[in-house]
Design an enzyme around this catalytic site. Structure first.
Site, PDB file in Angstrom:
ATOM      1  N   ASP A 136     -18.874 -11.246 -51.320  1.00  0.00           N
ATOM      2  CA  ASP A 136     -19.409 -11.323 -52.673  1.00  0.00           C
ATOM      3  C   ASP A 136     -20.922 -11.552 -52.629  1.00  0.00           C
ATOM      4  OD1 ASP A 136     -17.036 -10.939 -53.988  1.00  0.00           O
ATOM      5  OD2 ASP A 136     -16.652 -13.055 -54.363  1.00  0.00           O
ATOM      6  N   ARG A 186     -18.725  -2.645 -53.676  1.00  0.00           N
ATOM      7  CA  ARG A 186     -18.358  -2.957 -55.061  1.00  0.00           C
ATOM      8  C   ARG A 186     -19.644  -3.112 -55.872  1.00  0.00           C
ATOM      9  NH1 ARG A 186     -16.462  -8.602 -55.424  1.00  0.00           N
ATOM     10  NH2 ARG A 186     -14.627  -7.882 -54.293  1.00  0.00           N
ATOM     11  N   VAL A 188     -21.299  -4.294 -59.346  1.00  0.00           N
ATOM     12  CA  VAL A 188     -21.105  -5.088 -60.559  1.00  0.00           C
ATOM     13  C   VAL A 188     -22.426  -5.140 -61.317  1.00  0.00           C
ATOM     14  CG1 VAL A 188     -19.297  -6.467 -59.476  1.00  0.00           C
ATOM     15  CG2 VAL A 188     -21.672  -7.278 -59.412  1.00  0.00           C
ATOM     16  N   LYS A 189     -22.365  -5.592 -62.542  1.00  0.00           N
ATOM     17  CA  LYS A 189     -23.608  -5.707 -63.310  1.00  0.00           C
ATOM     18  C   LYS A 189     -24.392  -6.952 -62.908  1.00  0.00           C
ATOM     19  CE  LYS A 189     -22.194  -2.970 -67.294  1.00  0.00           C
ATOM     20  NZ  LYS A 189     -21.992  -2.914 -68.763  1.00  0.00           N
ATOM     21  N   GLY A 190     -23.701  -8.035 -62.574  1.00  0.00           N
ATOM     22  CA  GLY A 190     -24.354  -9.270 -62.169  1.00  0.00           C
ATOM     23  C   GLY A 190     -24.091 -10.377 -63.157  1.00  0.00           C
ATOM     24  N   HIS A 229     -15.613  -3.656 -66.615  1.00  0.00           N
ATOM     25  CA  HIS A 229     -14.634  -3.528 -67.688  1.00  0.00           C
ATOM     26  C   HIS A 229     -15.198  -2.699 -68.837  1.00  0.00           C
ATOM     27  CE1 HIS A 229     -14.285  -7.487 -65.693  1.00  0.00           C
ATOM     28  NE2 HIS A 229     -13.042  -7.105 -65.569  1.00  0.00           N
ATOM     29  N   GLU A 294     -20.546 -13.755 -69.384  1.00  0.00           N
ATOM     30  CA  GLU A 294     -20.592 -12.293 -69.240  1.00  0.00           C
ATOM     31  C   GLU A 294     -20.276 -11.555 -70.536  1.00  0.00           C
ATOM     32  OE1 GLU A 294     -19.485 -11.117 -64.661  1.00  0.00           O
ATOM     33  OE2 GLU A 294     -17.875 -11.532 -66.041  1.00  0.00           O
TER      34      GLU A 294
END
Length: 310
Positions: A136, A186, A188-190, A229, A294
């Site tokens: 991660d 992966r 992700v936006k953060g 998502h 988020e």
């Protein structure tokens, strides 16, 4: 934006941690996002998701450990997790995700080396049972160290996965570097509070950066894993894989446990690889606060639950 910043700041405040974790109703709301505090509870969730065709990546919650003893306990928790997964015989449909700060990365003396030393046996154990580990990504100050650990681990375990955060200005370049054959990434936006000098601040800019990085990864030679998502980004990935001719085993959708579960089942039923990020463990506070930050819907859900159950 102000609410998001306040929640992210709260995720690092010990006094507020004690208030939130000491409120009984909070625990019931957390159950939406966290698969229990114990390994048996997490394994029950894995079995249920597998029955719905959903793969998993499990995260034993914890970060920013204060000393080497705590980092060693993180290692041991992951080794126990892998032992628990082995009888399920899910192979790569059940992998694990680790935060290097839980393995001592942030220790003031030799943290990088401690994290590499302690995470290596976890990666070795995962390889031995036919699965893998994803590292991660945490706040921007850890990126160089995390990518250096990744490079070391990939010498012997090339399937070790990486995470990139689209909100960081540097990420598009990092995506190009990592978009090579065999590389699992992966995107992700953060979910960390970052200064304007290193990260985009506006949602529109973060979304645009995510779309650019996603295209780099899909058109590259690696195995892109879209951690999102956002319906627009899900549709963007579907368009890109159709355009590039990628097969369903060459990319993944990764969604958080407890968020849009019907969408997870829908995508899996349509033949896509879907992996739920499943956190568990007693140290759930920081993770929970970032989930609230988020998405406004998460915060609204939490506040409604407090109002109706308290």
């Amino acid at each position: 934006m102000l609410t998001q910043k306040a929640l992210l700041a709260a995720s690092r405040r010990p006094a507020l941690r004690r208030v939130v974790t000491g409120t009984p109703v909070t625990r019931r709301v957390v159950d939406r996002f966290v698969a229990g505090e114990t390994l048996p509870e997490a394994l029950d969730v894995v079995r249920a998701l597998a029955a719905d065709g959903i793969a998993v990546t499990l995260d034993h919650l914890g970060e920013d450990v204060p000393d080497r003893a705590a980092a060693t306990r993180s290692r041991d928790a992951y080794l126990a997790l892998l032992d628990g997964l082995a009888p399920l015989q899910l192979g790569r449909r059940a992998e694990v995700s680790v935060k290097l700060s839980a393995f001592g990365q942030a220790l003031p003396i030799g943290g990088h080396d401690v994290a590499l030393q302690l995470v290596r046996p976890v990666v070795e154990a995962a390889t031995a049972m036919g699965t893998t580990v994803t590292l991660d990504m945490e706040d921007s100050a850890t990126v160089d160290s995390t990518l250096a650990v990744l490079a070391e681990l990939r010498r012997d375990h090339p399937g070790t996965g990486a995470v990139l955060q689209a909100m960081l200005h540097r990420t598009e370049d990092d995506a190009r570097t990592l978009a090579v054959p065999g590389s699992r990434v992966r995107l992700v936006k953060g979910a960390y509070r970052e200064p304007a000098g290193v990260a985009f601040q506006d949602k529109a800019d973060v979304d645009a950066a995510y779309a650019r990085c996603l295209e780099v990864l899909v058109r590259g030679g690696g195995h892109p894993m879209a951690g999102t998502h956002d319906p627009a980004m899900i549709e963007r990935l579907l368009a890109l894989v159709a355009e590039t001719g990628r097969t369903p085993d060459s990319y993944e959708f990764q969604l958080l446990y407890g968020i849009r579960p019907d969408e997870q089942v829908r995508l899996a039923a349509a033949g896509h690889t879907v992996r739920a990020y499943v956190p568990y463990g007693a140290d759930w506070y920081g993770y929970f606060m970032r989930r609230l930050a988020e998405r406004p819907a998460n915060l609204q859900f939490f506040l409604r639950s407090l109002a109706t159950r308290s």
